[in-house]
Design a protein around this motif. Sequence first.
Motif, short mmCIF file in Angstrom:
data_model
loop_
_atom_site.label_atom_id
_atom_site.label_comp_id
_atom_site.label_asym_id
_atom_site.label_seq_id
_atom_site.Cartn_x
_atom_site.Cartn_y
_atom_site.Cartn_z
N ILE A 9 -24.88 19.44 8.28
CA ILE A 9 -25.77 19.78 7.17
C ILE A 9 -25.49 18.78 6.07
CG2 ILE A 9 -26.33 21.49 5.43
CD1 ILE A 9 -25.61 23.63 7.50
N ARG A 10 -26.55 18.13 5.63
CA ARG A 10 -26.42 17.09 4.60
C ARG A 10 -26.82 17.66 3.25
NH1 ARG A 10 -27.19 10.98 4.62
NH2 ARG A 10 -27.97 10.52 2.54
N LEU A 11 -25.97 17.44 2.27
CA LEU A 11 -26.23 17.84 0.89
C LEU A 11 -26.38 16.57 0.07
CD1 LEU A 11 -26.31 19.89 -1.46
CD2 LEU A 11 -23.80 19.75 -1.52
N ASP A 12 -27.59 16.30 -0.40
CA ASP A 12 -27.85 15.12 -1.22
C ASP A 12 -27.67 15.48 -2.68
OD1 ASP A 12 -28.66 13.13 0.76
OD2 ASP A 12 -30.37 14.45 1.11
N LEU A 13 -26.81 14.72 -3.36
CA LEU A 13 -26.55 14.93 -4.78
C LEU A 13 -26.72 13.62 -5.54
CD1 LEU A 13 -23.30 17.10 -4.74
CD2 LEU A 13 -25.64 17.88 -5.14
N ASN A 14 -26.98 13.77 -6.83
CA ASN A 14 -26.98 12.64 -7.76
C ASN A 14 -26.61 13.19 -9.13
OD1 ASN A 14 -29.34 13.75 -8.91
ND2 ASN A 14 -30.66 12.54 -7.57
N ALA A 15 -26.73 12.38 -10.15
CA ALA A 15 -26.30 12.77 -11.49
C ALA A 15 -27.04 14.01 -12.01
CB ALA A 15 -26.50 11.61 -12.46
N LYS A 16 -28.25 14.25 -11.53
CA LYS A 16 -29.04 15.40 -11.99
C LYS A 16 -28.41 16.73 -11.60
CE LYS A 16 -33.32 12.83 -11.89
NZ LYS A 16 -34.61 12.63 -11.22
N ALA A 17 -27.50 16.72 -10.64
CA ALA A 17 -26.84 17.95 -10.20
C ALA A 17 -25.72 18.38 -11.16
CB ALA A 17 -26.26 17.76 -8.81
N PHE A 18 -25.45 17.57 -12.16
CA PHE A 18 -24.33 17.83 -13.06
C PHE A 18 -24.82 17.99 -14.49
CE2 PHE A 18 -22.86 15.73 -9.34
CZ PHE A 18 -21.68 16.40 -9.03
N GLU A 19 -24.03 18.72 -15.27
CA GLU A 19 -24.35 18.85 -16.69
C GLU A 19 -24.38 17.45 -17.31
OE1 GLU A 19 -25.25 21.59 -18.17
OE2 GLU A 19 -24.69 23.01 -16.60
N GLN A 20 -25.23 17.28 -18.30
CA GLN A 20 -25.36 15.97 -18.94
C GLN A 20 -24.03 15.51 -19.51
OE1 GLN A 20 -28.47 15.77 -21.85
NE2 GLN A 20 -28.17 13.61 -22.22
N ASP A 21 -23.68 14.27 -19.21
CA ASP A 21 -22.43 13.65 -19.68
C ASP A 21 -21.19 14.46 -19.25
OD1 ASP A 21 -23.87 11.60 -20.97
OD2 ASP A 21 -24.16 12.88 -22.73
N SER A 22 -21.26 15.04 -18.06
CA SER A 22 -20.16 15.87 -17.58
C SER A 22 -19.99 15.69 -16.07
CB SER A 22 -20.47 17.34 -17.88
OG SER A 22 -19.53 18.19 -17.28
N ASN A 23 -18.85 16.12 -15.57
CA ASN A 23 -18.60 16.12 -14.13
C ASN A 23 -18.73 17.52 -13.54
OD1 ASN A 23 -18.14 13.35 -14.11
ND2 ASN A 23 -15.97 13.60 -14.56
N GLU A 24 -19.15 18.47 -14.36
CA GLU A 24 -19.31 19.85 -13.92
C GLU A 24 -20.71 20.07 -13.38
OE1 GLU A 24 -16.69 21.90 -13.78
OE2 GLU A 24 -15.56 20.22 -14.58
N LEU A 25 -20.80 20.83 -12.28
CA LEU A 25 -22.10 21.15 -11.70
C LEU A 25 -22.98 21.88 -12.69
CD1 LEU A 25 -21.36 22.41 -8.09
CD2 LEU A 25 -22.86 20.53 -8.72
N ALA A 26 -24.26 21.55 -12.70
CA ALA A 26 -25.22 22.28 -13.51
C ALA A 26 -25.35 23.70 -12.96
CB ALA A 26 -26.57 21.57 -13.49
N VAL A 27 -25.70 24.64 -13.80
CA VAL A 27 -25.78 26.05 -13.42
C VAL A 27 -26.74 26.23 -12.25
CG1 VAL A 27 -26.47 28.36 -14.21
CG2 VAL A 27 -25.18 26.84 -15.73
N ASP A 28 -27.88 25.57 -12.29
CA ASP A 28 -28.85 25.64 -11.19
C ASP A 28 -28.22 25.28 -9.86
OD1 ASP A 28 -31.23 26.52 -12.14
OD2 ASP A 28 -32.32 24.67 -11.72
N TYR A 29 -27.45 24.21 -9.86
CA TYR A 29 -26.83 23.74 -8.62
C TYR A 29 -25.69 24.63 -8.17
CZ TYR A 29 -29.73 19.61 -8.44
OH TYR A 29 -30.80 18.78 -8.33
N SER A 30 -25.00 25.23 -9.11
CA SER A 30 -23.94 26.18 -8.75
C SER A 30 -24.53 27.34 -7.96
CB SER A 30 -23.24 26.71 -10.00
OG SER A 30 -22.58 25.67 -10.67
#
Length: 108
Positions: A9-30
């Motif tokens: 199973i492939r999970l494609d991620l990019n910067a949009k998956a993270f909070e702006q200027d952060s390394n934490e996952l955005a709530v949507d992606y969590s």
Amino acid sequence: FGAAIHRVIRLDLNAKAFEQDSNELAVDYSKRMQKLIELLSKESSVLRIAYTTDGESKLQVKQRLINVKNYLNSIWGDCDCHHELIIEEEVLWGTSVTQGSASTGRAK
């Protein structure tokens, strides 16, 4: 000689998956990760995380991948899963990489 067959199973991620200027996952992606764990728990699988960069530093990409894997492992630990969670990672370098080479290609 031994062999095992796992679905991938492939999970494609990019910067949009993270909070702006952060390394934490955005709530949507969590929230999406919860559904991913449900899918992975159904049968033995390999999760391949493919991260496409867009100018992030190598260090930031590494930290983001670590955070995603830690998050997935913590959710996995809470589920009643009877097989190992196998995670692979693949980084697809964009054309502009900060604090590193500017070449394109794949790094594992």
